[in-house]
Scaffold this motif. Structure first.
Motif, PDB file in Angstrom:
ATOM      1  N   LYS A 158      49.458  41.793  39.975  1.00 27.89           N
ATOM      2  CA  LYS A 158      50.835  42.124  40.353  1.00 27.89           C
ATOM      3  C   LYS A 158      51.141  43.601  40.147  1.00 27.89           C
ATOM      4  O   LYS A 158      51.724  44.259  41.011  1.00 27.89           O
ATOM      5  CB  LYS A 158      51.798  41.263  39.537  1.00 27.89           C
ATOM      6  CG  LYS A 158      53.268  41.490  39.864  1.00 27.89           C
ATOM      7  CD  LYS A 158      54.138  40.563  39.032  1.00 27.89           C
ATOM      8  CE  LYS A 158      55.616  40.795  39.322  1.00 27.89           C
ATOM      9  NZ  LYS A 158      56.485  39.916  38.512  1.00 27.89           N
ATOM     10  N   VAL A 159      50.736  44.152  39.003  1.00 25.05           N
ATOM     11  CA  VAL A 159      51.081  45.534  38.668  1.00 25.05           C
ATOM     12  C   VAL A 159      50.210  46.536  39.423  1.00 25.05           C
ATOM     13  O   VAL A 159      50.690  47.572  39.891  1.00 25.05           O
ATOM     14  CB  VAL A 159      50.967  45.762  37.144  1.00 25.05           C
ATOM     15  CG1 VAL A 159      51.198  47.223  36.800  1.00 25.05           C
ATOM     16  CG2 VAL A 159      51.985  44.891  36.417  1.00 25.05           C
ATOM     17  N   LEU A 160      48.917  46.243  39.567  1.00 20.90           N
ATOM     18  CA  LEU A 160      48.010  47.201  40.197  1.00 20.90           C
ATOM     19  C   LEU A 160      47.830  46.953  41.692  1.00 20.90           C
ATOM     20  O   LEU A 160      47.124  47.713  42.360  1.00 20.90           O
ATOM     21  CB  LEU A 160      46.642  47.160  39.512  1.00 20.90           C
ATOM     22  CG  LEU A 160      46.611  47.545  38.030  1.00 20.90           C
ATOM     23  CD1 LEU A 160      45.189  47.567  37.527  1.00 20.90           C
ATOM     24  CD2 LEU A 160      47.270  48.890  37.795  1.00 20.90           C
ATOM     25  N   GLY A 161      48.425  45.913  42.189  1.00 23.59           N
ATOM     26  CA  GLY A 161      48.288  45.638  43.607  1.00 23.59           C
ATOM     27  C   GLY A 161      46.891  45.215  43.993  1.00 23.59           C
ATOM     28  O   GLY A 161      46.457  45.430  45.133  1.00 23.59           O
ATOM     29  N   ALA A 162      46.130  44.627  43.064  1.00 24.47           N
ATOM     30  CA  ALA A 162      44.767  44.175  43.359  1.00 24.47           C
ATOM     31  C   ALA A 162      44.809  42.846  44.107  1.00 24.47           C
ATOM     32  O   ALA A 162      45.688  42.010  43.873  1.00 24.47           O
ATOM     33  CB  ALA A 162      43.967  44.026  42.070  1.00 24.47           C
ATOM     34  N   ASP A 163      43.869  42.674  45.002  1.00 25.14           N
ATOM     35  CA  ASP A 163      43.779  41.401  45.708  1.00 25.14           C
ATOM     36  C   ASP A 163      43.036  40.361  44.872  1.00 25.14           C
ATOM     37  O   ASP A 163      43.305  39.167  44.974  1.00 25.14           O
ATOM     38  CB  ASP A 163      43.068  41.604  47.046  1.00 25.14           C
ATOM     39  CG  ASP A 163      43.939  42.419  47.996  1.00 25.14           C
ATOM     40  OD1 ASP A 163      44.945  41.872  48.478  1.00 25.14           O
ATOM     41  OD2 ASP A 163      43.630  43.604  48.214  1.00 25.14           O
ATOM     42  N   ARG A 164      42.087  40.836  44.105  1.00 28.61           N
ATOM     43  CA  ARG A 164      41.384  39.937  43.180  1.00 28.61           C
ATOM     44  C   ARG A 164      41.329  40.584  41.801  1.00 28.61           C
ATOM     45  O   ARG A 164      41.039  41.780  41.673  1.00 28.61           O
ATOM     46  CB  ARG A 164      39.964  39.646  43.667  1.00 28.61           C
ATOM     47  CG  ARG A 164      39.911  38.625  44.781  1.00 28.61           C
ATOM     48  CD  ARG A 164      38.554  37.953  44.858  1.00 28.61           C
ATOM     49  NE  ARG A 164      37.471  38.884  45.181  1.00 28.61           N
ATOM     50  CZ  ARG A 164      36.176  38.525  45.245  1.00 28.61           C
ATOM     51  NH1 ARG A 164      35.824  37.279  44.989  1.00 28.61           N
ATOM     52  NH2 ARG A 164      35.268  39.409  45.578  1.00 28.61           N
ATOM     53  N   PHE A 173      28.070  34.055  34.075  1.00 24.15           N
ATOM     54  CA  PHE A 173      27.427  35.122  34.858  1.00 24.15           C
ATOM     55  C   PHE A 173      26.561  34.567  35.992  1.00 24.15           C
ATOM     56  O   PHE A 173      26.395  35.205  37.026  1.00 24.15           O
ATOM     57  CB  PHE A 173      26.590  36.021  33.957  1.00 24.15           C
ATOM     58  CG  PHE A 173      27.416  36.977  33.124  1.00 24.15           C
ATOM     59  CD1 PHE A 173      28.771  37.154  33.359  1.00 24.15           C
ATOM     60  CD2 PHE A 173      26.826  37.725  32.110  1.00 24.15           C
ATOM     61  CE1 PHE A 173      29.528  38.038  32.600  1.00 24.15           C
ATOM     62  CE2 PHE A 173      27.564  38.620  31.348  1.00 24.15           C
ATOM     63  CZ  PHE A 173      28.925  38.771  31.591  1.00 24.15           C
ATOM     64  N   ASP A 174      26.007  33.373  35.787  1.00 27.16           N
ATOM     65  CA  ASP A 174      25.150  32.812  36.838  1.00 27.16           C
ATOM     66  C   ASP A 174      25.959  32.343  38.051  1.00 27.16           C
ATOM     67  O   ASP A 174      25.395  31.993  39.093  1.00 27.16           O
ATOM     68  CB  ASP A 174      24.323  31.648  36.283  1.00 27.16           C
ATOM     69  CG  ASP A 174      25.203  30.538  35.709  1.00 27.16           C
ATOM     70  OD1 ASP A 174      26.398  30.806  35.436  1.00 27.16           O
ATOM     71  OD2 ASP A 174      24.699  29.419  35.525  1.00 27.16           O
ATOM     72  N   GLN A 175      27.286  32.343  37.950  1.00 17.12           N
ATOM     73  CA  GLN A 175      28.142  31.924  39.055  1.00 17.12           C
ATOM     74  C   GLN A 175      28.688  33.103  39.864  1.00 17.12           C
ATOM     75  O   GLN A 175      29.487  32.921  40.784  1.00 17.12           O
ATOM     76  CB  GLN A 175      29.325  31.102  38.506  1.00 17.12           C
ATOM     77  CG  GLN A 175      28.929  29.858  37.735  1.00 17.12           C
ATOM     78  CD  GLN A 175      28.201  28.855  38.609  1.00 17.12           C
ATOM     79  OE1 GLN A 175      28.621  28.582  39.742  1.00 17.12           O
ATOM     80  NE2 GLN A 175      27.100  28.313  38.093  1.00 17.12           N
ATOM     81  N   LEU A 176      28.285  34.329  39.515  1.00 23.91           N
ATOM     82  CA  LEU A 176      28.825  35.518  40.175  1.00 23.91           C
ATOM     83  C   LEU A 176      28.554  35.512  41.677  1.00 23.91           C
ATOM     84  O   LEU A 176      29.409  35.906  42.485  1.00 23.91           O
ATOM     85  CB  LEU A 176      28.238  36.777  39.532  1.00 23.91           C
ATOM     86  CG  LEU A 176      28.783  37.109  38.132  1.00 23.91           C
ATOM     87  CD1 LEU A 176      27.960  38.221  37.492  1.00 23.91           C
ATOM     88  CD2 LEU A 176      30.245  37.513  38.207  1.00 23.91           C
ATOM     89  N   LYS A 177      27.374  35.075  42.058  1.00 23.09           N
ATOM     90  CA  LYS A 177      27.027  35.072  43.482  1.00 23.09           C
ATOM     91  C   LYS A 177      27.957  34.153  44.267  1.00 23.09           C
ATOM     92  O   LYS A 177      28.417  34.484  45.372  1.00 23.09           O
ATOM     93  CB  LYS A 177      25.572  34.649  43.657  1.00 23.09           C
ATOM     94  CG  LYS A 177      25.079  34.756  45.093  1.00 23.09           C
ATOM     95  CD  LYS A 177      23.597  34.418  45.171  1.00 23.09           C
ATOM     96  CE  LYS A 177      23.094  34.544  46.612  1.00 23.09           C
ATOM     97  NZ  LYS A 177      21.639  34.206  46.698  1.00 23.09           N
ATOM     98  N   LYS A 178      28.259  32.972  43.671  1.00 24.83           N
ATOM     99  CA  LYS A 178      29.157  32.031  44.336  1.00 24.83           C
ATOM    100  C   LYS A 178      30.568  32.593  44.451  1.00 24.83           C
ATOM    101  O   LYS A 178      31.322  32.216  45.356  1.00 24.83           O
ATOM    102  CB  LYS A 178      29.183  30.710  43.574  1.00 24.83           C
ATOM    103  CG  LYS A 178      27.871  29.946  43.611  1.00 24.83           C
ATOM    104  CD  LYS A 178      27.984  28.634  42.870  1.00 24.83           C
ATOM    105  CE  LYS A 178      26.657  27.879  42.901  1.00 24.83           C
ATOM    106  NZ  LYS A 178      26.770  26.599  42.155  1.00 24.83           N
ATOM    107  N   MET A 179      30.923  33.483  43.531  1.00 20.56           N
ATOM    108  CA  MET A 179      32.255  34.081  43.571  1.00 20.56           C
ATOM    109  C   MET A 179      32.346  35.198  44.603  1.00 20.56           C
ATOM    110  O   MET A 179      33.415  35.743  44.851  1.00 20.56           O
ATOM    111  CB  MET A 179      32.619  34.656  42.191  1.00 20.56           C
ATOM    112  CG  MET A 179      32.767  33.624  41.105  1.00 20.56           C
ATOM    113  SD  MET A 179      33.170  34.403  39.528  1.00 20.56           S
ATOM    114  CE  MET A 179      33.100  32.994  38.432  1.00 20.56           C
ATOM    115  N   GLY A 180      31.200  35.573  45.179  1.00 17.46           N
ATOM    116  CA  GLY A 180      31.202  36.609  46.199  1.00 17.46           C
ATOM    117  C   GLY A 180      31.303  38.011  45.638  1.00 17.46           C
ATOM    118  O   GLY A 180      31.813  38.916  46.306  1.00 17.46           O
ATOM    119  N   ILE A 181      30.816  38.219  44.414  1.00 17.58           N
ATOM    120  CA  ILE A 181      30.830  39.549  43.806  1.00 17.58           C
ATOM    121  C   ILE A 181      29.409  40.094  43.854  1.00 17.58           C
ATOM    122  O   ILE A 181      28.494  39.499  43.284  1.00 17.58           O
ATOM    123  CB  ILE A 181      31.332  39.497  42.358  1.00 17.58           C
ATOM    124  CG1 ILE A 181      32.728  38.856  42.317  1.00 17.58           C
ATOM    125  CG2 ILE A 181      31.369  40.884  41.747  1.00 17.58           C
ATOM    126  CD1 ILE A 181      33.259  38.643  40.926  1.00 17.58           C
TER     127      ILE A 181
END
Length: 708
Positions: A158-164, A173-181
């Protein structure tokens, strides 16, 4: 003039003017600026204003959780400037300057504006400062870390206007790929603890040509280190075309948030460790008693739903394990317990539970066992597992245990009753000898109730004047003359009925009534000896021997008690002989030696009772200032004359006298004379009698002496 400014939703805006000299900041009220925060040390840090140059510097005083300037911990004295942010515990301050000309700060890359008045200071607290304070409050007031993190990411977006805005804990950490990062962004943060800030396609000095996901034009990835390991990463990105890229100021804010996250994660880990400590044994890592009781309650719940479920509870206590600690040391003893815990865990079926209760005691819950025969077979195999030798440091350790079993089928009011019943059975097994088992039954319950009744009566016996002192003569084997008496306590619960000490002294020692009993016997016997010495003229110097519990031997108050008794009675100190069991001396410590030496210095005589029944050797007697050893009655009763002779000879070489107990007939008397034993007592000479009968004995001796 400098000002220290903070703001939170709870406290609002706070402004502290920093005057010339030293300003102390810490948790206690004696600081100039107190901060009541558990993460703040008593005297956390100091701010100092140079009176000539007006330079403001910060010095951390070795605080436990550190002091941070612009998100970085300080290790030395650091000079501060306007707009710098200081974090102390959960509190975030911003430095402002009043009434001074501004100047260009090259290292910051921005221009200072005009001097700030009090009102302008309030207005200058921007959304970033408010956000950091808000995040700090959420992370430290919301008990659920996941819920707090969700609020943090929502506020940040909200404050920084970030989308994610995402916080990923190390476990995910093993789920990072599924998160699209992209891994090209997260790998440097996780592996090298680098702060990654990418705008579009960029040539990064360490990453090379790095691209973002389609549609993302600005991203931040900040590591969250805890104890030099990355415990999480804080990721933000923007994909809206109209959104400006993350600024340097926003990068600093993200770093500040990562420090707040680190503190929250560290606190959560500490809470987890404390929770585990409250439920697990630190040596063996097995569940402790608290957790075992919860296992019991769960099993009881299953049985309530399914009456055919059935389970048994086992408690086991190792036999004489203290000897392992005494002979090999506590470090090796702990290793033995650790190995035994692993062995027991491997022996048990997968559905069973085991806990270390305390010391060398363990408890086991085994589902599916409903009858005594099955329980007995299980106990047999359990004994085989325990008695299998342990080889440690080229030493062979052989263990055994008393095992008590309680079946849920016998019924119970509360699940914890089964644990108590198993303990009752285990004590019954111990009474039968080493490596024994017992299954709890109703007879044991009745016996346990009778024991509780006895305990209740015992606690009132002193006040009701129910204890009596009997005396058994001790004679010289040289001429069969009486030279002293052993004072023996008896409990008179009914007229003309005395309960022997062996039937209540063990219980008295468990309930601490033993102190009152021992002091009663010591005082009564001393007063009685004084009366006999004043009334009768006997050629030999009579003495009285009193048994004392092991609880007294390391208690210095015993010294004062005896000094008072000797002063009141006027007895010679050598007229008193204190008896301690061999087991008591085996449990000696530095206090034991101090007390024994002091008693010997006073002239009081000391004896080791029941000698030969323990695991000691005569050589250790050199360390104790004793006068006598009392040869245990079992050697006399069983006719072990060779051992009796060996003990007597060695005792004499150590300049100790020997008193033989349990002499019942003339043959035993003559054999002891042949062994040159010094003294004896037993029914052959006289059973224990009351003080009145002793008076008649002494009068007879006096009359015979006068006639001769």
């Amino acid at each position: 003039m400098w000002a220290l400014v903070s703001r939170s939703t709870r406290e609002g805006i706070q402004i502290h003017d920093i005057k010339a000299g030293v300003t102390s900041i810490g948790r206690v009220s004696s600081n100039t600026i107190p901060i009541p925060d558990p993460l703040v040390s008593r005297f956390h840090c100091e701010l100092e204003v140079d009176p000539e140059t007006q330079e403001l510097s910060l010095h951390d005083l070795g605080s436990k959780n550190g002091t941070y300037v612009n998100g970085k911990p300080i290790t030395t004295v650091q000079v501060l400037q306007a707009d710098d942010q200081i974090r102390i515990g959960h509190k975030v301050f911003e430095i402002h300057q009043r009434g001074a000309k501004t100047r260009f700060a090259e290292e910051k890359g921005r221009l200072r504006t005009r001097p700030l008045s009090g009102e302008l200071v309030r207005q200058s607290i921007d959304r970033h400062t408010l956000l950091l304070n808000e995040i700090s409050e959420h992370l430290n007031t919301v008990p659920d870390l996941d819920a707090a993190i969700e609020q943090v990411t929502t506020l940040t977006k909200k404050v920084l206007g970030a989308d994610r805005s995402i916080v990923i804990l190390a476990s995910g950490f093993d789920q990072l790929k599924k998160m699209g990062i992209p891994r090209t962004i997260t790998r440097p943060a996780i592996e090298d603890q680098l702060i990654v800030h990418i705008v579009g396609i960029d040539e990064h000095p360490k990453l090379g040509k790095t691209g973002l996901l389609q549609g993302v034009h600005s991203a931040l990835c900040v590591p969250v280190p805890v104890n030099q390991e990355v415990a999480a990463i804080f990721y933000l990105d923007k994909s809206t075309a109209s959104s400006p890229p993350f600024t340097e100021r926003e990068l600093e804010l993200a770093v500040g948030i990562s420090h707040q996250l680190a503190l929250a994660i560290q606190r959560k880990e500490m809470e987890t460790r404390l929770a585990k400590k409250a439920q697990y044994d630190p040596l063996t890592s097995l569940p402790n008693q608290n957790l075992f009781v919860s296992f019991l309650e769960k099993a009881a719940g299953q049985e309530k739903q399914n009456p055919e479920f059935g389970f048994m509870v086992i408690t086991l206590d190792l036999d004489d394990f203290k000897l392992v600690n005494d002979f090999y040391g506590y470090a090796l003893g702990d290793e033995v317990l650790l190995l035994l815990a692993r062995r027991l865990s491997e022996f048990l079926p997968a559905e069973a539970s085991i806990a270390r209760m305390e010391g060398d005691a363990f408890a086991i819950l085994v589902p599916g066992v409903k009858d005594g025969e099955e329980a007995a077979r299980f106990a047999h195999n359990l004994h085989k597992t325990i008695t299998k030798s342990i080889i440690l440091n080229d030493r062979q350790i052989n263990l055994s245990a008393g095992v008590g079993i309680s079946l849920s089928s016998v019924g119970y009011d509360k699940p914890v009753d089964l644990l108590r019943n198993a303990d009752t059975a285990m004590y019954r097994a111990k009474e039968k000898g080493k490596a024994q088992s017992a299954v709890f039954n109703e007879n044991m319950r009745e016996r346990s109730i009778a024991r509780l009744n006895l305990e209740s009566k015992l606690s009132r016996a002193i006040a009701n004047d129910e204890f009596r002192v009997q005396y058994q003569p001790i004679v010289s084997l040289e001429n069969a003359a009486i030279i002293g008496f052993e004072a023996l306590v008896r409990w008179q619960q009914a007229k003309n009925f005395l309960i022997s000490a062996s039937d209540f002294i063990p219980l008295a020692e468990e309930t601490h009534v033993i102190y009152d009993i021992d002091m009663f016997v010591l005082q009564t016997a001393s007063d009685q000896l004084k009366e006999w010495k004043n009334k009768f003229q006997i050629a030999v110097p009579l003495w009285v021997s009193v048994n004392l519990s092991s609880r007294h031997i390391s208690n210095r108050s015993l010294i004062g008690t005896l000094q008072q008794i000797i002063k009141e009675t006027g007895l010679e100190p050598h007229s008193l002989n204190l008896e301690f069991t061999e087991k008591t001396l085996m449990e000696e410590n530095s206090e034991t030696i101090i007390v024994l030496n002091k008693l010997r210095e006073m002239g009081i005589q000391l004896s080791i009772d029941d000698f030969g029944t323990g695991y000691s050797s005569l050589s250790y007697l050199r360390h104790f200032p004793v006068n006598y050893i009392k040869l245990d009655r079992s050697f006399i009763f069983e006719g072990d004359w060779e051992i009796a002779n060996l003990i007597t000879d060695l005792a004499h070489k150590l300049d100790l006298d020997v008193v033989a107990e349990g002499v019942e007939n003339e043959e035993q008397f003559k054999r002891l004379q042949e062994l040159t034993c010094d003294y004896a007592q037993g029914n052959y000479f006289s059973s224990d009698v009351d003080a009145k009968q002793v008076g008649l004995m002494l009068k007879t001796i006096q009359d015979q002496s006068a006639a001769n």
